[in-house]
Design a protein around this motif. Sequence first.
Motif, PDB file in Angstrom:
ATOM      1  N   UNK A  33       0.828  -1.210   0.000  1.00 49.41           N
ATOM      2  CA  UNK A  33       0.000   0.000   0.000  1.00 49.41           C
ATOM      3  C   UNK A  33       0.862   1.259   0.000  1.00 49.41           C
ATOM      4  N   UNK A  34       1.885   1.249   0.825  1.00 50.96           N
ATOM      5  CA  UNK A  34       2.739   2.436   0.962  1.00 50.96           C
ATOM      6  C   UNK A  34       3.883   2.473  -0.055  1.00 50.96           C
ATOM      7  N   UNK A  35       4.180   1.318  -0.674  1.00 51.98           N
ATOM      8  CA  UNK A  35       5.341   1.261  -1.557  1.00 51.98           C
ATOM      9  C   UNK A  35       6.621   1.458  -0.790  1.00 51.98           C
ATOM     10  N   UNK A  36       6.627   0.988   0.453  1.00 49.07           N
ATOM     11  CA  UNK A  36       7.753   1.189   1.353  1.00 49.07           C
ATOM     12  C   UNK A  36       8.034  -0.103   2.104  1.00 49.07           C
ATOM     13  N   UNK A  37       9.306  -0.484   2.203  1.00 46.10           N
ATOM     14  CA  UNK A  37      10.500   0.171   1.678  1.00 46.10           C
ATOM     15  C   UNK A  37      10.534   0.165   0.149  1.00 46.10           C
ATOM     16  N   UNK A  38      11.399   0.992  -0.419  1.00 42.54           N
ATOM     17  CA  UNK A  38      11.411   1.180  -1.863  1.00 42.54           C
ATOM     18  C   UNK A  38      11.653  -0.127  -2.608  1.00 42.54           C
ATOM     19  N   UNK A  39      12.319  -1.075  -1.936  1.00 37.77           N
ATOM     20  CA  UNK A  39      12.562  -2.386  -2.533  1.00 37.77           C
ATOM     21  C   UNK A  39      11.254  -3.054  -2.940  1.00 37.77           C
ATOM     22  N   UNK A  40      10.178  -2.762  -2.203  1.00 40.74           N
ATOM     23  CA  UNK A  40       8.869  -3.337  -2.535  1.00 40.74           C
ATOM     24  C   UNK A  40       8.452  -2.936  -3.951  1.00 40.74           C
ATOM     25  N   UNK A  41       8.708  -1.696  -4.313  1.00 42.76           N
ATOM     26  CA  UNK A  41       8.334  -1.222  -5.658  1.00 42.76           C
ATOM     27  C   UNK A  41       9.168  -1.913  -6.735  1.00 42.76           C
ATOM     28  N   UNK A  42      10.442  -2.162  -6.430  1.00 41.26           N
ATOM     29  CA  UNK A  42      11.299  -2.848  -7.398  1.00 41.26           C
ATOM     30  C   UNK A  42      10.863  -4.293  -7.593  1.00 41.26           C
ATOM     31  N   UNK A  43      10.409  -4.927  -6.509  1.00 43.67           N
ATOM     32  CA  UNK A  43      10.028  -6.333  -6.578  1.00 43.67           C
ATOM     33  C   UNK A  43       8.702  -6.549  -7.290  1.00 43.67           C
ATOM     34  N   UNK A  44       7.765  -5.621  -7.093  1.00 44.51           N
ATOM     35  CA  UNK A  44       6.414  -5.844  -7.610  1.00 44.51           C
ATOM     36  C   UNK A  44       6.003  -4.858  -8.695  1.00 44.51           C
ATOM     37  N   UNK A  45       6.944  -4.046  -9.159  1.00 41.20           N
ATOM     38  CA  UNK A  45       6.641  -3.133 -10.252  1.00 41.20           C
ATOM     39  C   UNK A  45       5.941  -1.879  -9.772  1.00 41.20           C
ATOM     40  N   UNK A  46       5.978  -0.862 -10.618  1.00 39.24           N
ATOM     41  CA  UNK A  46       5.308   0.376 -10.273  1.00 39.24           C
ATOM     42  C   UNK A  46       6.156   1.281  -9.403  1.00 39.24           C
ATOM     43  N   UNK A  47       7.195   1.884  -9.975  1.00 40.93           N
ATOM     44  CA  UNK A  47       8.084   2.727  -9.181  1.00 40.93           C
ATOM     45  C   UNK A  47       7.354   3.943  -8.620  1.00 40.93           C
ATOM     46  N   UNK A  48       6.456   4.526  -9.418  1.00 39.86           N
ATOM     47  CA  UNK A  48       5.793   5.752  -8.982  1.00 39.86           C
ATOM     48  C   UNK A  48       4.309   5.559  -8.715  1.00 39.86           C
TER      49      UNK A  48
END
Length: 322
Positions: free
Chosen positions: A47-62
């Motif tokens: 939900x928060x996209x945090x830590x940033x590694x979560x965004x790298x793992x599951x796509x959707x940087x922004x």
Amino acid sequence: MKAITQEKYGSPEVLSVTEVARPVVEDDTVLVKVQAASINAGDWHLMRGSPFLTRLMFGGLWQPKIKTIGFDIAGTVEAVGKHVTSFQVGDEVFGDMSECGFGAFAEYVGATENALSLKPNNLTFEEAAAVPGAALTALQALRDVGEVQPVQRVLIIGASGGVGSYAVQLAKAFGADVTAVCGSAKVDRIRSLGADKVMDYTQIDFTQKGVYDLVVDVAAYRSVFDYLPMLKPRGIYVLVGGAIPRLFQVMIFGAVISKMSNRTVKSVMVKPNSTDLATLRDLIEADKIIPLIDRLYSLAEVPTAIRRLEQRQVVGKVVIRV
């Protein structure tokens, strides 16, 4: 169908109930009408996209690519693809959607066969939804990574959460002598799960109280080096979750510690699968483990429920009645 969706990362306020298309049944998937779901720490990380590694793992940087989060479900099979052999329409199932697109906080979800198992007969849908992610994590941490054996002394740190409450029960089911660590308000409930000893971390320094064959750290509040003196020779420390710095510490120093000493430091990466779900079902039907549920919420109350979990106010699992 109704689903909880998000268009941006942020606090629970980014979540809302919307109308979305029902998942399409493919040749090798199962369509499940979701009766209940439960919340895990991984949900608020997505939900928060945090830590940033979560965004790298599951796509959707922004912006999140996963619009509907949630991975624990229990429900009824609504339809099956032509290649599906394990389930039929009407089966009551439970499962972990983390490797097939998430989407548990919705009226329907599409799943692969390996993500599901038949629901334990002695549980309601709400109770069954509290099992998959947390209990799979506890099972694999103890059995596969920790190599728990009968009569061993096992310490569970963070015993009052979803994973911790199952770890206490599973360690007892494996024949271990179990010491659980939790806060003052949760001692009685964790003792009721069968722990041989419960320590209140707000009252004593539990790192000075005994040595263990296996330490399972669900809370990850302290450095791994604080726990090494607590391990017997050839003892094992298993990090289950917690802050990224703790995970990196284990990843960076774990192999070195294991090589330089006669103690082993590991972390667990959960692998959802139908075989382990069936193992959990058998243990539940044999009354070896039970779900510990903090509170039930409606689908519209998912933001409130996640906020409560983030604030670490819960004992056991938070369940969503869909």
